[in-house]
Each structure stands twice: as structure tokens, then as C-alpha cells.
Design an enzyme around this catalytic site. Structure first.
Site, PDB file in Angstrom:
ATOM      1  N   LYS A 166      34.366 -13.246  -7.798  1.00 26.14           N
ATOM      2  CA  LYS A 166      35.031 -14.191  -6.907  1.00 26.14           C
ATOM      3  C   LYS A 166      34.053 -15.238  -6.398  1.00 26.14           C
ATOM      4  CE  LYS A 166      37.233 -10.276  -4.952  1.00 26.14           C
ATOM      5  NZ  LYS A 166      37.767  -9.571  -3.806  1.00 26.14           N
TER       6      LYS A 166
ATOM      7  N   LYS B 185      28.897 -11.199 -14.700  1.00 23.09           N
ATOM      8  CA  LYS B 185      30.114 -10.508 -14.290  1.00 23.09           C
ATOM      9  C   LYS B 185      31.160 -11.499 -13.776  1.00 23.09           C
ATOM     10  CE  LYS B 185      30.799  -7.636 -10.555  1.00 23.09           C
ATOM     11  NZ  LYS B 185      30.579  -6.590  -9.572  1.00 23.09           N
TER      12      LYS B 185
ATOM     13  N   LYS C  82      22.442 -10.101   0.705  1.00 28.37           N
ATOM     14  CA  LYS C  82      23.179 -11.091   1.497  1.00 28.37           C
ATOM     15  C   LYS C  82      22.328 -11.639   2.634  1.00 28.37           C
ATOM     16  CE  LYS C  82      27.816  -9.701   0.301  1.00 28.37           C
ATOM     17  NZ  LYS C  82      29.049  -9.053   0.695  1.00 28.37           N
TER      18      LYS C  82
END
Ligand code: AMP
Ligand code: TRP
Length: 334
Positions: A200, A197, A114
Site C-alpha cells: 500500500k 512486494k 518507521k
């Protein structure tokens, strides 16, 4: 023999959980409440690492709780609460931060990913200490098991290291959670990109089935799902990722084995198969959406239930925190 203590948490970062969350993790939460002493929390403090509009965070936190109840968590069988209702999480996190190495925290892959994406100037310190707060979530409840997906393995390892370090250095206060992460029931992939995968953060929601999607939306998403060359309905992750993903979903939702499903659909076309899987999904997801809406309509009842959950959680957490403070030599007030 006393029941094993289980703890898990999920972030309220989106309006709806998706099928991957449900089949990969949340369905297991429902199973664990039956024969363990389960504590489940909606980790709203963790969600602060991503800047969110306050009204939206409030709504998403309640929606998360409502969805967890709608999928089958029963406050009589488990303790369901909101992380920020139990102040000991932050208090223990500080203590654990003081026994965590800077490099150790910097090696967490989720943080590295991140912060690399956002750059250090756009990365907050909360993201850096995030796994330490997670360790506090777990150690406070003396959890034996932490059912989470593979992506959380490193955070659980850190939790074990910190718990052991504290126990060795000061006093045996913490139960060390089991190293093995309970295997996901299923890994669910994106319907539009069956090699990735279901997530979201996908660039488009066209391949992500959400628990709060309408039946029409679900059917549409399945109908337009990407399939593979050939026409046989056969499980082959390498050669047929699209069909294999649909088989995995149908199997996890219906409880039938992949073999049985292959036999059932032998000779059918892809189009028919997609519609059938959509119907299986609607049958499971529709009642979850309706129940979530009902629960959301009575906010006072939800808040009362959360208060009861927080009371139970606080009892366990404050006892652990008191033991930690004593072990550290922090003087009791009074
Ligand atoms: P997240 O908030 O997206 O990290 O998801 C919460 C949990 O849901 C993770 O710890 C995983 O166990 C599970 N999960 C998320 N996406 C999937 C997926 N596509 N397939 C299976 N499990 C998933
Ligand atoms: N980091 C977890 C995730 O992203 C969420 C989480 C926070 C959690 N605290 C926890 C999971 C404690 C298990 C136990 O999925």
C-alpha cells in the site's frame, strides 16, 4: 476435540485492500473460518498510530469490514468485529506494557524502521507500544494460531514471550499462540517493480491491484505490467521476476498449478498472457467490488453485524481480562 481458536487483525489504513493482502493473508482467513473458531478484527486503534482524518478513518473502517465480508467472511462462521468496540484490548495492553522491557519494545523492527524514517520527534509513543497492543489482541482470545505474513513474525514472538512471562510470574492465564506463522499462500509483487512486494505504501499505484479497482483499471494495470527479456512463459524468479509474479497471481487466483499454467500458455506471447491474467483477476475481483458496494449501501446492517460480533468478542475478552486482573491482585469492584 474442540476447534482451534484463530485470531487475526488488519488495519483500516487504506480505502481498499490489495491483491497482496488478499492472496497473502485474507484468503486464508476465509479458509480458517470453516474448521476453526475464528476471531477477526479490524484494528482501528492500531490505525491511530498514523494520523488520519476522522471521516476518512470512519469510512475506511467500514470499507474494510465490507471487503472482508465480500471476500467471504461469514458472521455465522466467524466472529468479525472492530477492535475499539472491545475495551479489554486497551486494558490488557496496559498490563502487558508493565511487563515489557523498554529495550525489548525498542528492538521491534517495524518500530525501528518507521521511527528511523520519521525521526524520534515525529514518532509517537503509540508506534512504540503498537506490538504490545497487538499482543493483547491475540492473548485476550486465547488464540492457538495467528495467520499473518512473515513481516509479523517478530510481533508474534513478542506475544508469546509476554504471554509466557505473565503465566510464569502470576498465573497460567494465557494460551500461547503457535510459534509457526502460517505460510502465506503467495507472496505477490508489484506489477511495475516485480522485485518488490506489492504494498500500500508503493510510490505509485500503477503496479498495485486493489480490490476496489474497476475492471478497466485492473486490465490497464496488467497490460502495462513490467515483463522480462526473452519470450517464454516460464517460472523463474531470478531470471524472470515479472512473468513469475504474473504466474503466481494467476495460480493463486485460479487454483491451477504453475506447471499447468506454463503448459497452457506455452507458445503464447507476453501480451496475450498479460491479458489472460487480467481476465482471471477481473473474474475474481469484480464480484468483490460489487458486493462491497452493496454492503456499504446499508450502513445500519453493517453496524448491527459489527455489534453482534463485538458482543461475542466481549464475552471472551472480558473473561480473560477478569482472570488477568485477579492474578495481578487488582481488587474486584463489588
Ligand atoms: P499490511 O497491512 O500491508 O501489513 O498487510 C496485511 C497482511 O497482508 C500482512 O500481514 C501480509 O500477510 C499480507 N500481505 C501484504 N502485502 C502482501 C504481499 N505483497 N504479498 C503477500 N502478502 C501480503
Ligand atoms: N500488525 C498487524 C499488521 O500490520 C495487524 C494486527 C494488529 C494484527 N493486531 C493483530 C495481526 C493481531 C494479527 C493479530 O498486519
Amino acid at each position: 476435540m474442540s476447534k482451534k481458536r484463530v485470531l487475526s487483525g488488519i488495519q483500516p489504513t487504506h480505502d481498499s485492500f490489495h491483491l497482496g493482502n488478499y492472496l497473502g493473508a485474507l484468503k486464508q482467513w476465509v479458509e480458517f473460518q470453516k474448521d476453526s473458531d475464528a476471531f477477526y478484527c479490524v484494528v482501528d486503534l492500531h490505525a491511530l498510530t498514523v494520523e488520519t482524518d476522522p471521516k476518512l478513518l470512519e469510512k475506511r473502517t467500514l470499507l474494510s469490514v465490507a471487503q472482508l465480508l465480500a471476500i467471504g467472511l461469514d458472521p455465522k462462521q466467524c466472529t468479525l468485529f472492530i477492535q475499539s468496540h472491545v475495551p479489554a484490548h486497551n486494558q490488557l495492553a496496559w498490563v502487558l506494557e508493565c511487563i515489557t522491557g523498554f529495550g525489548e519494545a525498542g528492538r521491534m523492527t517495524q518500530f525501528k524502521d518507521k521511527s528511523q524514517k520519521g525521526g524520534t520527534d515525529r514518532t509517537n509513543v503509540g508506534l512504540f507500544t503498537y506490538p504490545i497492543l497487538q499482543a493483547a489482541d491475540i492473548l485476550l482470545y486465547q488464540a492457538d494460531f495467528v495467520p499473518v505474513g512473515e513481516d509479523q513474525r517478530q510481533h508474534i514472538e513478542l506475544t508469546r514471550d509476554l504471554g509466557q512471562r505473565f503465566n510464569n510470574k502470576y498465573h497460567e492465564v494465557f494460551t500461547i499462540p503457535a510459534p509457526q506463522i502460517i505460510k502465506s499462500l503467495a507472496k505477490i509483487n508489484d506489477l511495475q517493480d516485480p522485485n518488490a512486494k506489492m504494498s500500500k505504501s508503493a510510490s505509485s499505484m500503477a503496479g498495485v491491484i486493489e480490490l476496489l479497482d474497476s475492471s478497466d483499471a485492473i486490465i490497464k494495470k496488467f497490460k502495462s505490467s513490467v515483463t522480462d527479456a526473452g519470450k517464454e512463459i516460464k517460472f523463474d524468479e531470478q531470471g524472470k521476476p515479472g512473468i513469475s509474479n504474473l504466474l503466481t497471481i494467476a495460480s493463486a487466483l485460479s487454483g491451477k498449478t504453475i506447471k499447468d499454467l506454463e503448459n497452457e500458455y506455452a507458445g503464447k506471447g507476453y501480451g496475450d498472457f498479460k491479458v489472460q491474467v487480467a481476465e482471471i483477476a477481473v473474474e475474481v475481483i469484480n464480484p468483490i467490488r460489487i458486493r462491497t458496494q452493496e454492503l456499504m449501501a446499508d450502513k445500519a446492517a453493517l453496524l448491527q453485524l459489527l455489534k453482534d460480533g463485538a458482543d461475542k468478542a466481549n464475552q471472551v475478552a472480558s473473561k480473560t481480562l477478569a482472570d488477568v486482573y485477579t492474578a495481578l491482585g487488582l481488587i474486584k469492584n463489588g
